[in-house]
Motif scaffolding. Structure first.
Motif, PDB file in Angstrom:
ATOM      1  N   ILE A 227      -2.005  11.995  -5.222  1.00 32.02           N
ATOM      2  CA  ILE A 227      -1.101  10.808  -5.910  1.00 32.02           C
ATOM      3  C   ILE A 227      -0.229  10.263  -4.707  1.00 32.02           C
ATOM      4  CG2 ILE A 227       0.397   9.341  -6.998  1.00 32.02           C
ATOM      5  CD1 ILE A 227      -0.563  10.500  -9.535  1.00 32.02           C
ATOM      6  N   ASN A 228       0.207  11.718  -4.074  1.00 32.30           N
ATOM      7  CA  ASN A 228       1.144  11.352  -2.530  1.00 32.30           C
ATOM      8  C   ASN A 228       0.806  10.713  -1.171  1.00 32.30           C
ATOM      9  OD1 ASN A 228       4.155  11.993  -3.689  1.00 32.30           O
ATOM     10  ND2 ASN A 228       3.390  14.172  -3.502  1.00 32.30           N
ATOM     11  N   GLY A 229      -0.473  11.214  -1.242  1.00 24.04           N
ATOM     12  CA  GLY A 229      -1.904  10.785  -0.313  1.00 24.04           C
ATOM     13  C   GLY A 229      -2.085   9.578  -0.621  1.00 24.04           C
ATOM     14  N   MET A 230      -2.859   9.461  -1.700  1.00 24.19           N
ATOM     15  CA  MET A 230      -2.783   7.712  -2.081  1.00 24.19           C
ATOM     16  C   MET A 230      -1.824   6.881  -1.644  1.00 24.19           C
ATOM     17  SD  MET A 230      -4.632   5.844  -5.731  1.00 24.19           S
ATOM     18  CE  MET A 230      -2.809   6.511  -6.162  1.00 24.19           C
ATOM     19  N   LEU A 231      -0.788   6.591  -1.848  1.00 27.51           N
ATOM     20  CA  LEU A 231       0.612   6.271  -1.352  1.00 27.51           C
ATOM     21  C   LEU A 231       0.277   6.608   0.248  1.00 27.51           C
ATOM     22  CD1 LEU A 231       2.799   7.360  -4.171  1.00 27.51           C
ATOM     23  CD2 LEU A 231       1.989   5.460  -3.980  1.00 27.51           C
ATOM     24  N   LYS A 232       0.510   7.998   0.750  1.00 25.56           N
ATOM     25  CA  LYS A 232       1.096   7.714   2.369  1.00 25.56           C
ATOM     26  C   LYS A 232      -0.068   6.410   2.865  1.00 25.56           C
ATOM     27  CE  LYS A 232       0.756  10.806   5.643  1.00 25.56           C
ATOM     28  NZ  LYS A 232       0.440  11.851   6.305  1.00 25.56           N
ATOM     29  N   ARG A 233      -1.483   6.652   1.911  1.00 23.77           N
ATOM     30  CA  ARG A 233      -2.873   5.605   2.365  1.00 23.77           C
ATOM     31  C   ARG A 233      -2.294   4.258   2.591  1.00 23.77           C
ATOM     32  NH1 ARG A 233      -6.213   4.696   6.422  1.00 23.77           N
ATOM     33  NH2 ARG A 233      -7.754   3.327   5.942  1.00 23.77           N
ATOM     34  N   ILE A 234      -1.828   4.230   1.507  1.00 23.59           N
ATOM     35  CA  ILE A 234      -1.785   2.587   0.887  1.00 23.59           C
ATOM     36  C   ILE A 234      -0.180   2.008   1.646  1.00 23.59           C
ATOM     37  CG2 ILE A 234      -0.407   1.331  -1.197  1.00 23.59           C
ATOM     38  CD1 ILE A 234      -1.930   2.726  -2.722  1.00 23.59           C
ATOM     39  N   GLN A 235       0.215   2.899   1.944  1.00 22.98           N
ATOM     40  CA  GLN A 235       2.040   2.456   3.143  1.00 22.98           C
ATOM     41  C   GLN A 235       1.046   1.962   3.610  1.00 22.98           C
ATOM     42  OE1 GLN A 235       4.375   5.868   3.658  1.00 22.98           O
ATOM     43  NE2 GLN A 235       6.452   4.177   4.463  1.00 22.98           N
ATOM     44  N   THR A 236      -0.070   2.931   5.018  1.00 27.91           N
ATOM     45  CA  THR A 236      -0.053   3.156   6.426  1.00 27.91           C
ATOM     46  C   THR A 236      -1.311   1.412   6.280  1.00 27.91           C
ATOM     47  OG1 THR A 236      -0.299   6.004   6.129  1.00 27.91           O
ATOM     48  CG2 THR A 236      -1.828   3.677   7.511  1.00 27.91           C
ATOM     49  N   ILE A 237      -1.686   1.136   4.843  1.00 19.06           N
ATOM     50  CA  ILE A 237      -2.567   0.522   4.783  1.00 19.06           C
ATOM     51  C   ILE A 237      -1.601  -1.130   5.341  1.00 19.06           C
ATOM     52  CG2 ILE A 237      -4.307  -1.162   3.491  1.00 19.06           C
ATOM     53  CD1 ILE A 237      -5.435   1.129   2.519  1.00 19.06           C
ATOM     54  N   TYR A 238      -1.008  -1.164   4.049  1.00 15.86           N
ATOM     55  CA  TYR A 238       0.615  -1.959   4.227  1.00 15.86           C
ATOM     56  C   TYR A 238       0.557  -2.487   5.587  1.00 15.86           C
ATOM     57  CZ  TYR A 238       0.549  -3.543  -1.254  1.00 15.86           C
ATOM     58  OH  TYR A 238       0.397  -3.892  -2.512  1.00 15.86           O
ATOM     59  N   GLY A 239       1.643  -1.579   6.538  1.00 16.74           N
ATOM     60  CA  GLY A 239       1.810  -1.393   8.124  1.00 16.74           C
ATOM     61  C   GLY A 239       0.998  -1.963   8.403  1.00 16.74           C
TER      62      GLY A 239
END
Length: 488
Positions: A227-239
């Motif tokens: 989940i932390n990896g997914m959140l990091k990926r989502i944060q990157t995508i949002y950025g």
């Protein structure tokens, strides 16, 4: 149905099946063992008694009779019931404990088997186990020796055993279900904590937060890490989306600015021409003055220049729009040297103050690349034209290189150059270095288009530049090797 309930029901179901199988196996084993032992004991005692049976023939004036006798007929202490049936006379001899009760017998079964057999009848509501042993004389069946046990106690034992197994199973299942319900809550506690932490992140809409898991690296730890990896990926995508949105807004603003300038010039000159020619139309007898003609020609030239500039800008925007829409260039086998020679020949016609030099183009002989010929020419021309724009004097050198399975082309100039901190942005749309902004013509889209063409041809570019030291672009393209393709 919650996972907790499903886990509890699953454990309870497994335990119930296990207890059921255990109870059945235990019950069947005990019943088989006890009855087998009882049958063996009954048969052994019957065989001993059968060996002591005496046969006596009595003669009477009216005929003869066969007597079947057993000396030791007292079996009260052993709990065995005995009965001898004389099939010749029909007379029955019983042990004292049978009293007026008679043991049932099927002479037909005995005659067919001519061997002992067991029977389990119910006599006076009591179960019995009877062993029927044939009495043979000279090969003929003359009687039956029956020995029996009353199995009421054993039957009662198995009835109680069934009840005990059922009650104990229900108690164990109830306790196991209750304990499973409590233990499943404890086991799922990290999951509930994980859900709570995830909901807090969702409600806060801050994808920079992470789930803190301090426990063992088990399935929960792995899930937290995922989940932390997914959140990091989502944060990157949002950025990336924010950057893309900012780039889009900047692109629209820059495109509007670039288009507004020529449109303003064209509109102003058109209105000026309209004013002059309207004045002449209102005074047909007046001839246009020389100054009016000169100004009109200049206005028309300005309109033509700005229209040409706007046309180039629109074409560049169209090319970038195709790139964004996923336009795929055609791929065909082309000779790279012919493309370079054509671009060099056209570059001679560019108005320029610098000298054009070429070096090492002979290494391009028989070099084949796979791509679109027109776009490859546009790619090289963009870099060469860009070099001449920023080189007022000096030279622009084109140098060819060859390295195994790729071919390179260096375009180096002695122009104004750029600061190193500007290099990461030169391929951005509408970006123009501070040293050239307002001094050289252009829209800042050429290098963006060149980068797109290069990526479509699986090529790369390296840039070296310094303020006042000129700029060098090194372009690499993969060489098309037909032998390797056929091998694949």
């Amino acid at each position: 149905m919650t996972i907790r309930l499903r886990m509890t029901l699953l454990y309870s179901g497994i335990l119930s099946i296990t207890l059921l199988l255990f109870g059945i196996v235990l019950y069947v084993f005990l019943k088989f063992y006890i009855y087998s032992d009882l049958k063996n004991t009954l048969k052994e005692q019957t065989d001993v008694l059968q060996s002591n049976v005496q046969y006596q023939l009595e003669l009477y004036p009216v005929g003869w009779n066969l007597l079947i006798q057993l000396d030791d007929f007292d079996s009260v202490q052993s709990g065995m019931y005995l009965q001898i049936i004389n099939l010749v006379s029909g007379y029955k001899t019983k042990s004292a404990n049978l009293r007026n009760v008679q043991l049932p017998i099927s002479t037909k079964i005995l005659a067919d088997k001519k061997a002992g057999y067991y029977d389990t009848p119910t006599i006076h509501q009591s179960p019995f186990l009877i062993y029927n042993a044939p009495l043979m004389l000279n090969g003929e069946l003359v009687g039956v020796l029956q020995s029996a046990y009353n199995t009421s106690v054993i039957s009662m034992f198995f009835s109680i055993l069934r009840l005990v197994l059922l009650i104990l199973s229900l108690i164990v299942i109830f306790i196991a279900t209750y304990m499973g319900w409590l233990l499943s809550k404890k086991a799922l506690k990290p999951v509930y904590s994980l859900i709570s932490a995830t909901e807090q992140i969702r409600n806060s809409e801050d994808f920079g937060n992470r789930i803190q898991h301090n426990g063992a690296q088990d399935e929960i730890g792995l899930l937290s890490k995922t989940i932390n990896g997914m959140l990091k990926r989502i944060q990157t995508i949002y950025g990336e989306l924010d950057n893309s949105y900012a780039s889009q807004r900047r692109f629209v603003a820059d495109a509007s600015h670039e288009l507004r300038t020529p449109l303003t010039t064209i509109t102003g000159n058109a209105e000026f021409l309209k004013k002059i020619w309207t004045s002449l139309e209102n005074h047909p007898s007046r001839l246009p003055e020389e100054e009016e003609i000169r100004i009109s020609v200049e206005a028309l030239n300005d309109i033509t220049d700005e229209a040409t500039r706007m046309g180039r800008l629109v074409n560049d925007l169209l090319a970038l729009a195709r790139a964004d829409a996923g336009f795929r260039m055609k791929s065909e086998v082309v000779e790279f040297k012919s493309i370079v020679d054509s671009v060099v020949r056209k570059a001679q016609l560019i108005p320029k103050g610098a000298e054009l030099k070429t070096k090492g183009l002979d290494v391009l002989e028989n070099t084949i690349v796979l791509g679109d010929k027109d776009y490859l020419q546009q790619l090289l021309f963009i870099f060469i034209d860009n070099a001449f724009k920023f080189t007022a004097e000096g030279y622009v050198e084109i140098n060819a290189l060859r390295d195994k399975d790729k071919v390179g082309l260096t375009i180096r100039d002695t122009g104004i150059g750029m600061d190193p901190n500007e290099l990461p942005h030169i391929f951005d749309r509408f970006y123009r270095a501070d040293s050239s902004r307002g001094k050289t013509p252009g829209t800042g889209l050429g290098l963006s288009i060149a980068k797109w063409i290069l990526e479509e041809h699986k090529g790369t570019v390296d840039v070296i530049s310094g303020r006042g030291n000129g700029t060098s672009f090194l372009i690499w393209l993969p060489v098309y090797n037909i032998s390797n393709v056929e091998a694949q």
